[in-house]
Design an enzyme around this catalytic site. Structure first.
Site, mmCIF file in Angstrom:
data_model
loop_
_atom_site.group_PDB
_atom_site.id
_atom_site.type_symbol
_atom_site.label_atom_id
_atom_site.label_comp_id
_atom_site.label_asym_id
_atom_site.label_seq_id
_atom_site.Cartn_x
_atom_site.Cartn_y
_atom_site.Cartn_z
ATOM 1 N N ASP A 223 -50.435 -28.053 -38.072
ATOM 2 C CA ASP A 223 -51.160 -29.416 -38.169
ATOM 3 C C ASP A 223 -50.624 -30.197 -36.877
ATOM 4 O O ASP A 223 -49.460 -30.138 -36.691
ATOM 5 C CB ASP A 223 -50.635 -30.109 -39.538
ATOM 6 C CG ASP A 223 -51.600 -31.445 -39.446
ATOM 7 O OD1 ASP A 223 -52.676 -31.508 -39.515
ATOM 8 O OD2 ASP A 223 -50.879 -32.212 -39.845
ATOM 9 N N GLU A 274 -40.436 -11.091 -35.693
ATOM 10 C CA GLU A 274 -39.546 -10.389 -36.600
ATOM 11 C C GLU A 274 -40.339 -9.645 -37.684
ATOM 12 O O GLU A 274 -39.510 -8.709 -38.285
ATOM 13 C CB GLU A 274 -38.523 -11.135 -37.112
ATOM 14 C CG GLU A 274 -37.662 -11.786 -36.111
ATOM 15 C CD GLU A 274 -36.716 -13.022 -36.783
ATOM 16 O OE1 GLU A 274 -36.516 -13.034 -38.171
ATOM 17 O OE2 GLU A 274 -36.257 -13.845 -36.166
#
Length: 560
Positions: A223, A274
Site C-alpha cells: 500500500d 530467501e
C-alpha cells in the site's frame, strides 16, 4: 521464527527461472468485508472467502490478493493497522487464515496479502507509546512528530495536506495537558505516518514480512508504495502555479516517489529471495508516467506494480494505443511484466467510470448530486470490451471482485450510511469509495443476495443487483460471468500472458487491432460498426452479426 525454505505446497512452489508465476498471472482482488460473510454479522470474513474458493477456480484465476484483514479499529477499513501479525476478530482468526491459505494452495491458487507500511493505526502500541512519551523520545522517533510553527507552536509544521482532505498534521495534547507537537498523517488523522529513516521501523517490517512468508503467503501488495520516504526537512509543498503545468509536474511533491523508497524495496527483495516459490511484491505506486512507474520493478526491487496510467486512460483508441505501447516498452526494458488493471477498491468501478467524462476524478466516487452520472448500459458495454482487450495483453492482470459480474458503481447510497474517510474529511465534497465496496451478490433470491444467510450488510445492496447475482449468470452464455470465464480459459490456452503483440494496420483510427500469438484482437471504440478480419471468432464482448464488430465491442479471432 526462521525462514521456511521448504514448502508444504510443492505444486505451488515450483520454480522456473524466467517463467515465474507473477509474470503472467491473473490475480483476483478480494476486499474481505464485501466478499462473503460466513458469520452473518454483515461484514465479510476469511471463512467466507474459503467457502467460495471453488467459484474462483471455476472463474479461472491464478491467485488472490486479500485487502487488509489485520487487527484494526477500521477507521479506514483495515488500512489503519493496529497489529500486523494477527487477524481482526471481524474477519476471523489466524487459524482461519491458515485454513484459507491451505485450501487455496490445494486448489493451485496463490495468495497475496496487503501490507501497509506508510502508516499505522493511531491505536497501534507504538503510537500509543509515542503519545505517552516526551518530545525527542525514541518512541516518537518512529513517527514524524514535529514542533509547530508560530509563536506558541499553534501552526502546522508545513503546508502538507491529507489525501483524504484537510490538514496533513494533527496536534497532540502532552501528558501534562498542554498543547504539544504535531504528527504527520498523509491520510486520516487515525493513520500516523511512520518515519522510514528510523532503523527500528525498517527492522520491524522485515520481521512482519518474514512472519507472513513463514506462514506460506506468495507475496505482498504494498500500500502507498511510493509514499514511505519524505524529503529531508519536510519542506512546504510548492505545486506549480502555471495553468499549463504538465501532468507530471502536478504529481511532484516532497512526499511521493522519493528516491529512498527504492532502497526499501531492494532490501525487501532480498528477504523474499530467501524463500522458495518466487514470492512477489506488487506496488501500489502512483506515478505520473509509465517510465516512473517502471522504476519500481527494476530487477532488484519489486516484481510487479499496478499500471495506473493504463487504468486512468480514457475510452479513446489513440490514448489506449499510446499507453499500451509505452507500457510494453518501459516494463520489459527493466525485465518486468506489464501489470494491467481496470478496477480496484479505491476507484470508480470501470463499468461506470468508462461512461464518465475523463475530467471526472477517479477517486471522488459517485453520488446523487454528482455533476454527471454514467449511462449504465454504455458503461457495462465498454467495460466488457475493455476487459476483453486487457486480458489479451502480455503480462499480468488484476481483477476486482464483482467486475466479473459486471457490477457498476453504486451511486445512490444514502449519506447516512457512507463510511469512507474521504466523505467526512471533505465535508461531503467527495463521495469517496463506498460505491465500489458494496458487498457483492451471489444468489438472486437469498438474503443479502447470498452475501450471508441473515440479510445483514455493512453497506446496503441495490435491489437491482439481483440481475447481477452469480447464480443468475451461471448458465447464461451471454452473461459477463461467462465472458470472463471464456476470456481467462482462452488466455491460458493460447499463452497470451507470455506473448507479444503486433499492431495491425488498415483499421480506422478509433479501432485497436493487435495480434498476440495466434489470436487477433479487434476493439471498436468508435460509433460505427467495422468489418472483422478473416478468422474463427473465439469470443466477443457483445453478440456479433454479419462479421461486423459493433461500437464499444471487442473480439478475439483465430486465423483460419
Amino acid at each position: 521464527m526462521t525462514s521456511q525454505l521448504t514448502s508444504p505446497f510443492p505444486a505451488i512452489r515450483e520454480t522456473r527461472p524466467g517463467a515465474e508465476w507473477w509474470r503472467t498471472a491473473v490475480i483476483y482482488q478480494i476486499y474481505p468485508r464485501s466478499f462473503a460473510d460466513a458469520s452473518g454479522d454483515g461484514i465479510g470474513d476469511l471463512p467466507g472467502v474459503t467457502a467460495h474458493l471453488d467459484d474462483l477456480v471455476a472463474l479461472g484465476v491464478d491467485a488472490v490478493w486479500l485487502s487488509p484483514f489485520y487487527r484494526s479499529p477500521q477507521n479506514d477499513h483495515g488500512y489503519d493497522v493496529a497489529d500486523y501479525r494477527d487477524v481482526d476478530p471481524l474477519f476471523g482468526t489466524l487459524a482461519d487464515f491458515d485454513d484459507l491459505l491451505t485450501e487455496a494452495h490445494t486448489r493451485g491458487i496463490r495468495v497475496v496479502v496487503d501490507l501497509v507500511p506508510n502508516h499505522t493505526s493511531s491505536e497501534h502500541p507504538w503510537f500509543q507509546a509515542a503519545l505517552a512519551a516526551a518530545p525527542g523520545s525514541p518512541e516518537r522517533a518512529r513517527y514524524l512528530f514535529r514542533d509547530g510553527k508560530g509563536e506558541h507552536g499553534e501552526l502546522p509544521p508545513n503546508n502538507w495536506e491529507s489525501v483524504f482532505g484537510g490538514d496533513g498534521w494533527t496536534r497532540v495534547t502532552e501528558a501534562d495537558g498542554t498543547p504539544g507537537q504535531w504528527y504527520l498523517h498523509l491520510f486520516d488523522a487515525t493513520q500516523p505516518d511512520l518515519d522510514w529513516a528510523n532503523p527500528e521501523v525498517q527492522e520491524e517490517f522485515r520481521s512482519i514480512l518474514r512472519f507472513w512468508l513463514d506462514r506460506g503467503v506468495d507475496g505482498f501488495r504494498v500500500d502507498v508504495a511510493h509514499g514511505l520516504v519524505k524529503t529531508d526537512g519536510l519542506p512546504d509543498h510548492l505545486p506549480p502555479v502555471d495553468a499549463e503545468a504538465t501532468e507530471a509536474s502536478l504529481h511532484e511533491s516532497p512526499y511521493w516517489g522519493q528516491e529512498g523508497v527504492h532502497d526499501v524495496y531492494r532490501d525487501w527483495h532480498e528477504i523474499l529471495a530467501e524463500y522458495d516459490g518466487d514470492r512477489a511484491l506488487c506496488g501500489e505506486a502512483w506515478a505520473p508516467t509509465v517510465d516512473k512507474t517502471a522504476l519500481f520493478v527494476r530487477p532488484d526491487e519489486m516484481q510487479q506494480t499496478f499500471n495506473f496510467p493504463y487504468l486512468l486512460t480514457a475510452w479513446d483508441a489513440t490514448a489506449l494505443r499510446e499507453v499500451i505501447s509505452e507500457s510494453l516498452r518501459a516494463y520489459p526494458a527493466v525485465g518486468a511484466p506489464a501489470t494491467w488493471v481496470l478496477s480496484n477498491h479505491d476507484v470508480i468501478r470501470h463499468a461506470s467510470r468508462l461512461a464518465l467524462p475523463q475530467s471526472e476524478r477517479h477517486d471522488d466516487g459517485l453520488g446523487p448530486d454528482s455533476p454527471v452520472l454514467p449511462d449504465t448500459v454504455v458503461g457495462l458495454r465498454r467495460a466488457r470490451a475493455a476487459t476483453t482487450l486487457m486480458l489479451a495483453l502480455p503480462g499480468s492482470a488484476y481483477l476486482y471482485q464483482g467486475e466479473e459480474l459486471g457490477l457498476p458503481e453504486v451511486a445512490d447510497l444514502p449519506d447516512e450510511v457512507r463510511q469512507d474517510p474521504n466523505w467526512f474529511r471533505t465535508g461531503g465534497e467527495r463521495y469517496g469509495r463506498d460505491g465500489c465496496r458494496v458487498p457483492i451478490p451471489w444468489t438472486a433470491e437469498a438474503p443479502a443476495f447470498g452475501f450471508n444467510d441473515t440479510g445483514a450488510s455493512w453497506l446496503p445492496q441495490p435491489a437491482e443487483w439481483a440481475q447481477f447475482a452469480r447464480d443468475t449468470q451461471e448458465n447464461d452464455p451471454d452473461s459477463t460471468l461467462w465472458l470472463y470465464r471464456t476470456l481467462l480459459a482462452t488466455r491460458r490456452e493460447h499463452g497470451l500472458g507470455q506473448g507479444a503483440i503486433q499492431w495491425l494496420d488498415g483499421y480506422p483510427t478509433d479501432v485497436i487491432a493487435v495480434r498476440n500469438g495466434d489470436v487477433t484482437v479487434v476493439v471498436n471504440l468508435g460509433s460505427e460498426p467495422v468489418a472483422l478480419p478473416p478468422g474463427t471468432l473465439v469470443v466477443a464482448s457483445e453478440p456479433i452479426h454479419d462479421d461486423t464488430l459493433p461500437a464499444d465491442t471487442a473480439a478475439w479471432l483465430l486465423a483460419d
